[in-house]
Design an enzyme around this catalytic site. Structure first.
Site, short mmCIF file in Angstrom:
data_model
loop_
_atom_site.label_atom_id
_atom_site.label_comp_id
_atom_site.label_asym_id
_atom_site.label_seq_id
_atom_site.Cartn_x
_atom_site.Cartn_y
_atom_site.Cartn_z
N ASN A 142 1.14 3.89 -3.14
CA ASN A 142 0.84 5.31 -2.95
C ASN A 142 1.98 6.20 -3.45
OD1 ASN A 142 -1.65 4.85 -1.87
ND2 ASN A 142 -1.10 5.34 0.24
N ARG A 189 -9.82 3.97 -7.16
CA ARG A 189 -9.13 3.68 -5.92
C ARG A 189 -10.19 3.72 -4.83
NH1 ARG A 189 -4.37 2.60 -7.96
NH2 ARG A 189 -4.27 1.47 -6.01
N GLU A 215 0.83 -1.21 0.00
CA GLU A 215 0.00 0.00 0.00
C GLU A 215 0.87 1.26 0.00
OE1 GLU A 215 -3.17 0.22 -0.49
OE2 GLU A 215 -3.65 -1.90 -0.30
N1 LIG Z 1 2.85 9.14 -1.23
C1 LIG Z 1 1.83 9.97 -1.42
N2 LIG Z 1 2.01 11.16 -2.05
C2 LIG Z 1 0.98 12.01 -2.26
N3 LIG Z 1 -0.30 11.77 -1.85
C3 LIG Z 1 -0.54 10.61 -1.21
C4 LIG Z 1 0.50 9.65 -0.96
N4 LIG Z 1 -0.05 8.61 -0.30
C5 LIG Z 1 -1.35 8.90 -0.15
N5 LIG Z 1 -1.66 10.09 -0.69
C6 LIG Z 1 -2.98 10.75 -0.69
O1 LIG Z 1 -3.78 10.15 0.32
C7 LIG Z 1 -4.99 9.62 -0.25
C8 LIG Z 1 -5.41 8.39 0.52
O2 LIG Z 1 -4.47 7.32 0.33
P1 LIG Z 1 -4.99 5.83 0.46
O3 LIG Z 1 -3.87 4.91 0.15
O4 LIG Z 1 -5.67 5.68 1.78
O5 LIG Z 1 -6.13 5.73 -0.65
P2 LIG Z 1 -5.95 5.64 -2.24
O6 LIG Z 1 -4.52 5.38 -2.60
O7 LIG Z 1 -6.56 6.86 -2.84
O8 LIG Z 1 -6.84 4.37 -2.60
P3 LIG Z 1 -6.41 2.81 -2.38
O9 LIG Z 1 -5.14 2.80 -1.59
O10 LIG Z 1 -7.54 2.21 -1.63
O11 LIG Z 1 -6.24 2.29 -3.76
C9 LIG Z 1 -4.68 9.40 -1.71
O12 LIG Z 1 -5.84 9.41 -2.51
C10 LIG Z 1 -3.74 10.59 -2.00
O13 LIG Z 1 -4.47 11.75 -2.22
MG LIG Z 2 -3.44 3.89 -1.68
#
Ligand SMILES: Nc1ncnc2c1ncn2[C@@H]1O[C@H](COP(=O)(O)OP(=O)(O)OP(=O)(O)O)[C@@H](O)[C@H]1O
Ligand SMILES: [Mg+2]
Length: 145
Positions: A50, A105, A46
């Protein structure tokens, strides 16, 4: 038990599997159960996903940084990108929050990391990048009598 490793890899989705196997293999020194290894692998996936998708918007020329530390029965995993950064960390960590609903997502990545690890600390600076520090205590190597 004290140990440390560090590596960096291109922000390619193929490297998600690579990163989680590296961490699982390093963690195996603490003699975890299959469940504990699965938890760690899932959390690492995860965090790396990200970094690639949100941090770097899938720019495969950028680097993701990974560090692991073992101290007694605790594994610490650090996943870092030097990409976009997160504007509002508290909002980003809410279950179901995603800035990319169009990519289907689910906004559950941080929730998964929080559930499967004992501690997660997120720090981020807009335009500079994001650092995820996760810790988990491996309980299975304790002999109880
Ligand atoms: N490394 C990162 N850099 C920039 N923004 C991030 C990063 N990690 C997370 N985010 C932000 O935080 C939000 C939530 O992250 P999260 O992993 O919980 O959900 P997601 O990636 O959108 O969906 P999923 O992980 O369920 O596929 C993301 O949609 C993004 O906007
Ligand atoms: Mg994610």
């Amino acid at each position: 038990m004290k140990n440390f490793m560090e590596m960096k890899f291109l922000a390619k989705s193929e490297n998600e599997a690579f990163a989680r196997i590296v961490v699982a293999s390093f963690a195996s020194q603490l003699d975890p159960t299959i469940d504990e290894i699965t938890d760690i692998k899932t959390a690492v996936s995860e965090a790396v996903t990200n970094a690639i998708i949100h941090g770097y918007e899938e720019d495969e020329e950028r680097m993701v940084y990974l560090r692991c530390e073992l101290k007694e029965d605790i594994i610490k995993v650090v996943v870092e990108d030097r990409g976009n950064g997160i504007e509002d960390i508290q909002m980003a960590m809410q279950p179901l929050y995603t800035s990319k609903p169009e990519m289907e997502r689910s906004g559950m990545g941080f929730t998964v990391m929080e559930t499967f690890m004992d501690q997660i600390i997120v720090s981020s600076v807009m335009g500079e990048g994001t650092k995820i520090v996760m810790k988990k205590r491996i309980k299975s190597n304790k002999i109880e009598d």
